[in-house]
Design a protein around this motif. Structure first.
Motif, PDB file in Angstrom:
ATOM      1  N   THR A 100       0.858  -1.184   0.000  1.00  0.00           N
ATOM      2  CA  THR A 100       0.000   0.000   0.000  1.00  0.00           C
ATOM      3  C   THR A 100       0.889   1.227   0.000  1.00  0.00           C
ATOM      4  O   THR A 100       1.749   1.360   0.870  1.00  0.00           O
ATOM      5  CB  THR A 100      -0.861   0.015   1.284  1.00  0.00           C
ATOM      6  N   ARG A 101       0.692   2.099  -0.960  1.00  0.00           N
ATOM      7  CA  ARG A 101       1.520   3.299  -1.009  1.00  0.00           C
ATOM      8  C   ARG A 101       0.930   4.383  -0.121  1.00  0.00           C
ATOM      9  O   ARG A 101      -0.197   4.287   0.346  1.00  0.00           O
ATOM     10  CB  ARG A 101       1.643   3.793  -2.447  1.00  0.00           C
ATOM     11  N   GLU A 102       1.735   5.456   0.087  1.00  0.00           N
ATOM     12  CA  GLU A 102       1.319   6.553   0.970  1.00  0.00           C
ATOM     13  C   GLU A 102      -0.084   7.070   0.638  1.00  0.00           C
ATOM     14  O   GLU A 102      -0.861   7.392   1.505  1.00  0.00           O
ATOM     15  CB  GLU A 102       2.303   7.731   0.833  1.00  0.00           C
ATOM     16  N   ASP A 103      -0.389   7.175  -0.682  1.00  0.00           N
ATOM     17  CA  ASP A 103      -1.685   7.760  -1.043  1.00  0.00           C
ATOM     18  C   ASP A 103      -2.815   6.743  -0.967  1.00  0.00           C
ATOM     19  O   ASP A 103      -3.943   7.026  -1.351  1.00  0.00           O
ATOM     20  CB  ASP A 103      -1.625   8.345  -2.460  1.00  0.00           C
ATOM     21  N   GLY A 104      -2.500   5.548  -0.484  1.00  0.00           N
ATOM     22  CA  GLY A 104      -3.559   4.563  -0.321  1.00  0.00           C
ATOM     23  C   GLY A 104      -3.744   3.643  -1.523  1.00  0.00           C
ATOM     24  O   GLY A 104      -4.495   2.687  -1.460  1.00  0.00           O
ATOM     25  N   SER A 105      -3.035   3.920  -2.648  1.00  0.00           N
ATOM     26  CA  SER A 105      -3.209   3.022  -3.797  1.00  0.00           C
ATOM     27  C   SER A 105      -2.393   1.753  -3.555  1.00  0.00           C
ATOM     28  O   SER A 105      -1.450   1.754  -2.773  1.00  0.00           O
ATOM     29  CB  SER A 105      -2.747   3.713  -5.069  1.00  0.00           C
ATOM     30  N   ARG A 106      -2.772   0.695  -4.244  1.00  0.00           N
ATOM     31  CA  ARG A 106      -2.165  -0.601  -3.940  1.00  0.00           C
ATOM     32  C   ARG A 106      -1.566  -1.272  -5.165  1.00  0.00           C
ATOM     33  O   ARG A 106      -2.036  -1.080  -6.272  1.00  0.00           O
ATOM     34  CB  ARG A 106      -3.235  -1.535  -3.383  1.00  0.00           C
ATOM     35  N   THR A 107      -0.515  -2.065  -4.927  1.00  0.00           N
ATOM     36  CA  THR A 107       0.025  -2.941  -5.969  1.00  0.00           C
ATOM     37  C   THR A 107       0.027  -4.341  -5.389  1.00  0.00           C
ATOM     38  O   THR A 107       0.246  -4.514  -4.184  1.00  0.00           O
ATOM     39  CB  THR A 107       1.513  -2.626  -6.262  1.00  0.00           C
ATOM     40  N   TYR A 108      -0.161  -5.305  -6.261  1.00  0.00           N
ATOM     41  CA  TYR A 108      -0.259  -6.692  -5.810  1.00  0.00           C
ATOM     42  C   TYR A 108       0.933  -7.484  -6.297  1.00  0.00           C
ATOM     43  O   TYR A 108       1.455  -7.230  -7.388  1.00  0.00           O
ATOM     44  CB  TYR A 108      -1.538  -7.322  -6.362  1.00  0.00           C
ATOM     45  N   GLY A 109       1.365  -8.435  -5.490  1.00  0.00           N
ATOM     46  CA  GLY A 109       2.454  -9.312  -5.910  1.00  0.00           C
ATOM     47  C   GLY A 109       1.982 -10.753  -5.839  1.00  0.00           C
ATOM     48  O   GLY A 109       1.277 -11.135  -4.905  1.00  0.00           O
ATOM     49  N   PHE A 110       2.366 -11.570  -6.838  1.00  0.00           N
ATOM     50  CA  PHE A 110       2.006 -12.988  -6.839  1.00  0.00           C
ATOM     51  C   PHE A 110       3.297 -13.783  -6.934  1.00  0.00           C
ATOM     52  O   PHE A 110       4.111 -13.530  -7.830  1.00  0.00           O
ATOM     53  CB  PHE A 110       1.067 -13.290  -8.008  1.00  0.00           C
ATOM     54  N   VAL A 111       3.488 -14.692  -5.994  1.00  0.00           N
ATOM     55  CA  VAL A 111       4.798 -15.310  -5.813  1.00  0.00           C
ATOM     56  C   VAL A 111       4.692 -16.826  -5.856  1.00  0.00           C
ATOM     57  O   VAL A 111       3.835 -17.402  -5.197  1.00  0.00           O
ATOM     58  CB  VAL A 111       5.366 -14.923  -4.414  1.00  0.00           C
ATOM     59  N   LEU A 112       5.585 -17.462  -6.628  1.00  0.00           N
ATOM     60  CA  LEU A 112       5.685 -18.924  -6.589  1.00  0.00           C
ATOM     61  C   LEU A 112       7.060 -19.255  -6.012  1.00  0.00           C
ATOM     62  O   LEU A 112       8.087 -18.829  -6.548  1.00  0.00           O
ATOM     63  CB  LEU A 112       5.559 -19.504  -7.999  1.00  0.00           C
ATOM     64  N   THR A 113       7.054 -19.981  -4.891  1.00  0.00           N
ATOM     65  CA  THR A 113       8.326 -20.339  -4.241  1.00  0.00           C
ATOM     66  C   THR A 113       8.602 -21.814  -4.521  1.00  0.00           C
ATOM     67  O   THR A 113       7.720 -22.647  -4.338  1.00  0.00           O
ATOM     68  CB  THR A 113       8.222 -20.133  -2.712  1.00  0.00           C
ATOM     69  N   PHE A 114       9.808 -22.121  -4.995  1.00  0.00           N
ATOM     70  CA  PHE A 114      10.150 -23.522  -5.261  1.00  0.00           C
ATOM     71  C   PHE A 114      11.575 -23.757  -4.738  1.00  0.00           C
ATOM     72  O   PHE A 114      12.240 -22.825  -4.277  1.00  0.00           O
ATOM     73  CB  PHE A 114      10.043 -23.824  -6.761  1.00  0.00           C
ATOM     74  N   TYR A 115      12.022 -24.995  -4.769  1.00  0.00           N
ATOM     75  CA  TYR A 115      13.354 -25.311  -4.230  1.00  0.00           C
ATOM     76  C   TYR A 115      14.297 -25.694  -5.366  1.00  0.00           C
ATOM     77  O   TYR A 115      13.931 -26.437  -6.268  1.00  0.00           O
ATOM     78  CB  TYR A 115      13.252 -26.434  -3.194  1.00  0.00           C
ATOM     79  N   GLU A 116      15.513 -25.165  -5.274  1.00  0.00           N
ATOM     80  CA  GLU A 116      16.494 -25.412  -6.321  1.00  0.00           C
ATOM     81  C   GLU A 116      17.733 -25.998  -5.648  1.00  0.00           C
ATOM     82  O   GLU A 116      18.087 -25.575  -4.538  1.00  0.00           O
ATOM     83  CB  GLU A 116      16.841 -24.052  -6.950  1.00  0.00           C
ATOM     84  N   GLU A 117      18.361 -26.927  -6.299  1.00  0.00           N
ATOM     85  CA  GLU A 117      19.533 -27.562  -5.694  1.00  0.00           C
ATOM     86  C   GLU A 117      20.647 -26.526  -5.533  1.00  0.00           C
ATOM     87  O   GLU A 117      20.848 -25.679  -6.399  1.00  0.00           O
ATOM     88  CB  GLU A 117      20.008 -28.700  -6.614  1.00  0.00           C
ATOM     89  N   VAL A 118      21.342 -26.592  -4.407  1.00  0.00           N
ATOM     90  CA  VAL A 118      22.442 -25.646  -4.183  1.00  0.00           C
ATOM     91  C   VAL A 118      23.683 -26.188  -4.902  1.00  0.00           C
ATOM     92  O   VAL A 118      24.105 -27.317  -4.639  1.00  0.00           O
ATOM     93  CB  VAL A 118      22.738 -25.494  -2.678  1.00  0.00           C
TER      94      VAL A 118
END
Length: 1268
Positions: A100-118
């Motif tokens: 949420t930004r100062e002026d009240g407007s919003r941005t959305y984030g969509f996240v896919l978390t997966f595992y990768e070999e080190v």
């Protein structure tokens, strides 16, 4: 949701996604423990959190939505990096977040978390080293604690150290030669609108491309470039198809007159919480309490938060909104403002271990356990039962049990079986059980429904027959395809939202009529916003059905309602807020269909009628695609890069992703018109930019608090920023205190409010209660800001308890004979009431002795109410805070209570409340026992102080009476305890006339409530005794509240007008012709007095019931009806002393009765005669009943009873002409007496007839023992 997605002037083309982000481990900096996340090092290294980094984001920056690296990193991986080995579960997980930004407007984030070999050797070795250190430590601690079951690590230790240690190491180990190490990585899309389903599909397809055995058709850069630069936002009311790696993806956007976009499945919210719980949490959100969501799963937190705020339409949450609170921001739970936050629960931690700074006003929602904790007192949502019934009908049509379903959304959040065989072809899709139960059959006997219907029956709510149509689309084999499932979710979403929105259109259908448009233009409105009332609350509430009031009176005090009304006022000068536009158009529609008279508010429940249409419009959009975006295509990439390696996300070529295509014909035609519109907008906006800055500044301030703190600054967590945030809170709390106390004063003082142009402001009991409840809530929030250690649910009460403990210790150590509480207040006659000592501790003890209150929060509230009623709130709190050592022990440096200047101002604002009289303790705790003290003050000059007879007293108040109590012989003072009498109204006092000195001249009686300190004076100034005055052995005295001395010392000029009281000594004495000195009122003054007295009674009945004062005072008080009629009857009365004996009005009444009983009147016509006869009959009956009553009332007392009964039974206007015509009048009244003047008598009758319409109920003490 503030209408984000309409980028401001000069904004970007409407792109579907703003950024693509990749977060994970930075091979350069290696393993950095994340101290901010507050993890302890007892945990095994695989369970610890390490710092993650943003590895790449494209494009670098966009001017209209600057990239906030820290915030994105923190929200993509709220727990930091996590490591796994091949033995652990490594399913990918999806979650979303919001910035949420100062002026009240919003941005959305969509996240896919997966595992990768080190692959980095250096990181694997570091992990092994950490393990060796950890195991060595554990070994030593296990040996040291030798089978101590308290050991934090092993619950299985009792099997002997060696085995348990082996187990421990097996479970918690990493061996570089034997194990493969994996680390979390995430891919994320940041978008202006919450297209959750579409983003989820895009990310899943991207992930599949990385893990599949075949490389994707095109390099990944092509797909990412496509979604960033070539896929537009669908226009309002349209749908759009674009392409992922394998499948096309469809998204749609509601039209301008539909409910705003919401893509989070409400199905999950209802399954997770259950319908009953959800409605309760929803009510808490509407009343702006503090809402804390708690779950192990980030996506659940987000789904519930977004789901509930979506249902608020047309209102919008105005305060802190952080659906996922990163571990490093836990101090934010300290925020002394309403908030809606989500907290991730750690595995195995219990709710009881959760240290929350304040719980007095907290709604705690444990999503995973299907459990909510609600604040102590809050009103229910209007028509809650019918509302729940209507929602459950919608849920059942979609096959969802209203009590929720705990195991529902695992499949939705964990993307299991993400093998390449596409989800769409997977007929056993996780969301529908493969042995498809027919939900319809199953729910026919559903217990929740049965319970609801039984409850409805009991409460007399009429319910329509429950209709459950069989579930919608069922395929032949009973399974739904993914598309159909999604369509069902969309339809369910929109139908549920329609039901909620319909409630608000019904509740607020007439809201416009009460909006106060006070300012001529926007500028003057913005500058004076704070002083202005924007909504006529009192009139609005008086128009609502009674059952709605508890909820509505709270709700119209919220920030979200104030902002909604502000937006309405602003819409005169600028474009309407989108939410408001849709809402107003719905109200218009209701008006067209219902044409209901706005005056007729009913609490009948009206169901939502637009469900079908809403579902159809979505279905049509999804079936018929309006726009298709460009296909992903090969980019101009360097050869040999974009190499594919299964299971690893490739390093993307940043140069091709940094900027979009130069020309995009696909949008050209659309862009041309949008560009023209934008230019117009830009000119307009430059023109109003200055106004806008000013407006924004004022709006920020005008909307008081929390608006500019909708989300903590995630990017910079330096102590300075935290301090600044806390400082904002401190300022905000002070401001809120100023506004609240001012509002309480203005409401209470009526006349001042009228001058300020607020209409006639009479505060109702209900509204006063709401204001006081919100003051209690504010004090709780102030006391819980910056607490060091939390104790108990109420921060204020635990501070008071610690203060009490310290004071009592000191008292015991200094047991010295201090003469506290023995001073007496001198009255004119020397007999007095001892003054009540002002004592904070004593007031606490009063509250602690109240067995009705069971909780600390309740005790704190009762103590605040008591202090407010005693006008000691500011003084008590000042005393509490004067113990600085205690304040330092309990509060951190930045806490509000340790900011000296603000604290002083705060106490000063509370001091202003002493200007008005509150009865907020007496009127709420009506069943408690209260000690009272009474003192009888005789006039010593003229009579003996002590009487030999046996005196008695009976005290009555608005809530009951004490019963007759004997006064101990030779005592003038007594204390007695009885159930709360409320405000005191009358005292009956009398004696049995025994002994030699039986005559007694009483000046007044004083009665004091020993808890609240309210003192009432009951003036008398008459004799009690046979053969003296009017021969009365008992009298009824009318009380007045005496202002406390402390007020007089403070020189408080701004008191509320004094109540009327019983007739003063001088008037009584002059009437009974004890002294002839006083000048008698003339005929004009007497007639005026009657008019005034009747007028006051009429006014009394025109007030709302809860605001009416005491009718007894208006009848028998100093300027009451009885006194006014006495004046009429005394005018021209020949009260000559025949043989030195006084003649009283009652003597005239008795003579008239004697005449009526003996004579047969001769009337002109039959009818008049009959009427006259019946009036005579009732008159004689009443007078005889009063004379034969088993009470020793004097002649003036009897006249008072007659007038009261005549008023109650609407007979006075019939009796007066009878008395004016009867022969005894000529003997007992002079020629010029008012009663012998026909015109005067006729006007008197007309005035008294105005009381015919009112239902007058007399206080029991006035007519006790008189049987008519």
């Amino acid at each position: 949701m503030s209408g984000s997605g309409n980028p401001g002037p000069g904004a970007a083309p409407c792109r579907f996604a703003h950024y693509f982000v990749l977060c994970g481990i930075d091979a350069e900096s290696g393993l950095e423990p994340d101290e901010l996340a507050g993890e302890n090092f007892d945990q095994s290294p695989l369970r610890r959190t390490f710092k993650s980094k943003v590895l790449a984001h494209y494009p670098q920056n966009i001017e209209w939505n600057p990239f906030d690296q820290d915030a994105v990193n923190m929200l993509c991986m709220p727990k930091g990096l996590s490591f796994r080995t091949q033995a652990d579960n490594r399913d990918p997980q999806l979650h979303s977040f919001i910035i949420t930004r100062e002026d009240g407007s919003r941005t959305y984030g969509f996240v896919l978390t997966f595992y990768e070999e080190v692959t980095s050797k250096q990181i694997c070795t570091a992990m092994q080293t950490l393990y060796q250190m950890h195991n060595a430590e554990q070994y030593s601690s296990v040996c040291a604690s030798s089978s101590c079951s308290m050991d934090s690590l092993a619950s299985s230790i009792d099997e002997g150290d060696a085995t348990s240690l082996a187990k421990l190491q097996r479970y918690n180990s990493y061996d570089i030669s034997r194990d493969t190490l994996y680390v979390s990585k995430c891919i994320c899309l940041i978008t202006p609108l919450p297209f959750m389903q579409a983003c989820k599909k895009f990310l899943i397809q991207l992930y599949k491309a990385v893990t599949s055995q075949q490389p994707p058709p095109l390099p990944l850069e092509s797909y990412i470039h496509n979604i960033l630069y070539e896929v537009p936002l669908p226009p309002p009311g349209r749908s759009l198809k674009f392409y992922g790696v394998y499948e096309p993806i469809i998204c749609q956007r509601p039209g301008p007159n539909e409910l705003p976009l919401s893509d989070y499945p409400l199905r999950e919210v209802f399954e997770l919480l259950g319908l009953e719980n959800l409605v309760q949490v929803f009510t808490c959100v509407l009343l702006e309490m503090q809402i804390l969501l708690y779950s192990q799963d980030y996506q659940r937190l987000m789904t519930v938060a977004e789901g509930i705020t979506t249902l608020l339409f047309p209102f919008q949450w105005q305060h802190v909104y952080v659906p996922i609170l990163p571990a490093s921001l836990l101090h934010f739970l300290d925020a002394p403002v309403p908030y809606l936050m989500g907290l991730q629960s750690k595995e195995g931690t219990d709710r009881s271990k959760l240290e929350l700074p304040q719980e007095a006003n907290l709604c705690f929602v444990d999503i995973d356990n299907h459990f909510i904790e609600l604040p102590e007192e809050f009103p229910q949502f209007p028509n809650k039962l019918e509302f729940i019934q209507e929602i459950s009908e919608v849920l059942l049509q979609f096959g969802i049990p209203p009590e929720g379903n705990l195991h529902c959304s695992d499949s939705a959040t964990k993307l299991k079986n993400l093998v390449l065989s596409d989800l769409v072809n997977d007929k056993k899709n996780g969301n529908i059980p493969s042995n498809a139960l027919n939900m319809y059959e199953l729910l026919k006997g559903n217990e929740t429904i049965a319970r609801l219907q039984a409850l409805a029956k009991r409460t007399g709510v009429t319910m329509e027959k429950m209709t459950i149509s069989p579930p919608l689309t069922e395929e032949k084999d009973g399974k739904l395809s993914c598309e159909e499932l999604e369509l069902r979710d969309y339809k369910l979403n929109v139908q549920l939202r329609e039901v909620f929105a319909n409630r608000f259109t019904q509740l607020f259908a007439d809201y416009e009529a009460f909006v106060i448009q006070a300012a001529p233009d926007m500028e003057s409105w913005l500058t004076n916003r704070e002083q202005m009332q924007n909504f006529d609350k009192a009139s609005f509430l008086s128009d609502q059905p009674e059952p709605y009031l508890p909820f509505l009176s709270h709700f119209i005090e919220t920030q979200m309602f104030a902002t909604f009304i502000d937006n309405k006022i602003m819409s005169q000068w600028e474009e309407k807020d989108p939410f408001l536009r849709v809402f107003d158009s719905r109200i218009e529609k209701i008006r067209l269909y219902n044409v209901r008279a706005p005056a007729l508010r009913t609490s009948n429940y009206q169901k939502c009628s637009t469900l079908k249409e809403a579902a159809q419009s979505i279905e049509q959009r999804l079936m018929k695609i309006d726009h298709t975006a460009i296909h992903p295509h090969l980019l101009d990439m360097k050869i040999g890069q974009g190499k594919y390696e299964q299971g690893f996300f490739p390093k993307l070529q940043s140069d091709v992703l940094a900027t979009g295509p130069t020309n995009n014909n696909r949008w050209a035609s659309r862009s041309a018109s949008t560009q023209r519109r934008k230019d117009r907008l830009r000119q307009h906006s430059e023109h109003i930019a200055l106004d806008n800055d000013m407006r924004e500044k004022y709006m920020q301030e005008a909307r008081s608090l929390g608006k500019n703190l909708r989300q903590p600054k995630l990017s910079d967590l330096s102590p300075a920023v935290i301090a600044q945030t806390n400082w904002k809170f401190v300022e905000g709390l002070l401001k809120e205190c100023r506004m609240k106390t001012k509002r309480m004063l203005v409401e209470k003082m009526g006349h001042e409010a009228v001058e300020l142009g607020h209409g006639e402001a009479n505060i109702t009991g209900l509204e006063e209660n709401t204001l006081i409840a919100s003051l209690c809530d504010l004090l709780e929030r102030i006391w819980s800001h910056g607490l060091q250690v939390k104790q108990g649910k109420s921060a204020l009460w635990s501070h008071l308890l610690q203060y009490q403990e310290r004071e009592e210790k000191q008292e015991h150590s200094a047991e010295s004979p201090v003469g506290g509480g023995t001073e007496r207040r001198k009255s004119d006659t020397g007999i007095t009431l001892p003054t009540l000592r002002v004592s904070l501790i004593q007031d606490m003890r009063h509250v602690q002795n109240m067995s009705e209150i069971k909780t600390d929060v309740g005790r704190a509230r009762a103590w605040i109410r008591l202090s407010l009623e005693k006008k000691l709130l500011s003084q008590h709190l000042k005393q509490l805070l004067s113990n600085q050592a205690l304040a330092k022990k309990l509060y951190k440096r930045y806490a509000f209570l340790r900011c000296e200047e603000e604290r002083e101002q705060f106490l000063y604002h509370l001091l202003s409340l002493n200007a008005v009289d509150y009865f907020c303790f007496t009127s709420v705790f009506t069943t408690i026992m209260i000690p009272y003290r009474s003192v009888i003050i005789p006039i010593k000059k003229l009579s003996n102080a002590i009487t030999t007879s046996n005196p008695w007293i009976c005290v009555s108040g608005e809530l009951g009476d004490s019963g007759v109590m004997q006064i101990p012989k030779n005592h003038l003072e007594m204390t007695f305890e009885c159930q709360n009498l409320g405000k005191l109204t009358t005292v009956q006092i009398g004696h049995d006339n025994s002994g030699l000195l039986a005559k007694w001249l009483v000046d007044c009686v004083m009665v004091r409530n020993e808890i609240t300190g309210h003192t009432y004076k009951f003036p008398c100034g008459r004799w009690l005794g046979k053969g003296v005055d009017d021969g009365s052995l008992e009298r009824i005295l009318i009380g007045e509240l005496v202002s406390s001395t402390s007020d007089e010392e403070l020189g408080k000029q701004c008191r509320t007008p004094p109540q009327q009281k019983s007739p003063t000594v001088t008037r009584r004495l002059s009437i009974t012709s004890l002294t002839g000195r006083n000048t008698k009122p003339n005929a004009g003054q007497i007639q005026e007095g009657i008019g005034e007295a009747v007028n006051n009674i009429v006014k009394h009945f025109h007030k709302p019931e809860k605001e009416r004062g005491s009718l007894t005072i208006l009848l028998c008080g100093e300027n009451g009806l009885v006194a006014a009629l006495e004046q009429v009857f005394h005018h021209g009365f020949k009260s000559a002393r025949i043989f030195h004996k006084n003649v009283f009005i009652w003597d005239f009444i008795e003579k008239a009765v004697a005449y009526f009983e003996t004579s047969d009147q001769i009337g002109d016509n039959e009818e008049a005669l009959l009427l006259q006869r019946s009036s005579c009959k009732t008159f004689c009956h009443y007078v005889n009943a009063i004379n034969t009553a088993p009470r020793n009332i004097g002649k003036d007392g009897k006249f008072q009873i007659l007038v009261c009964l005549g008023t109650r039974d609407h007979l006075l206007s019939q009796w007066i002409p009878l008395l004016a015509e009867c022969p005894p009048i000529t003997r007992m009244y002079e020629e010029n007496a008012l009663l012998r003047d026909r015109m005067t008598v006729n006007s008197l009758i007309r005035v008294l007839q105005t009381l015919q319409d009112f239902n007058i109920i007399l206080e029991g003490s006035l007519i006790k023992g008189v049987d008519v």
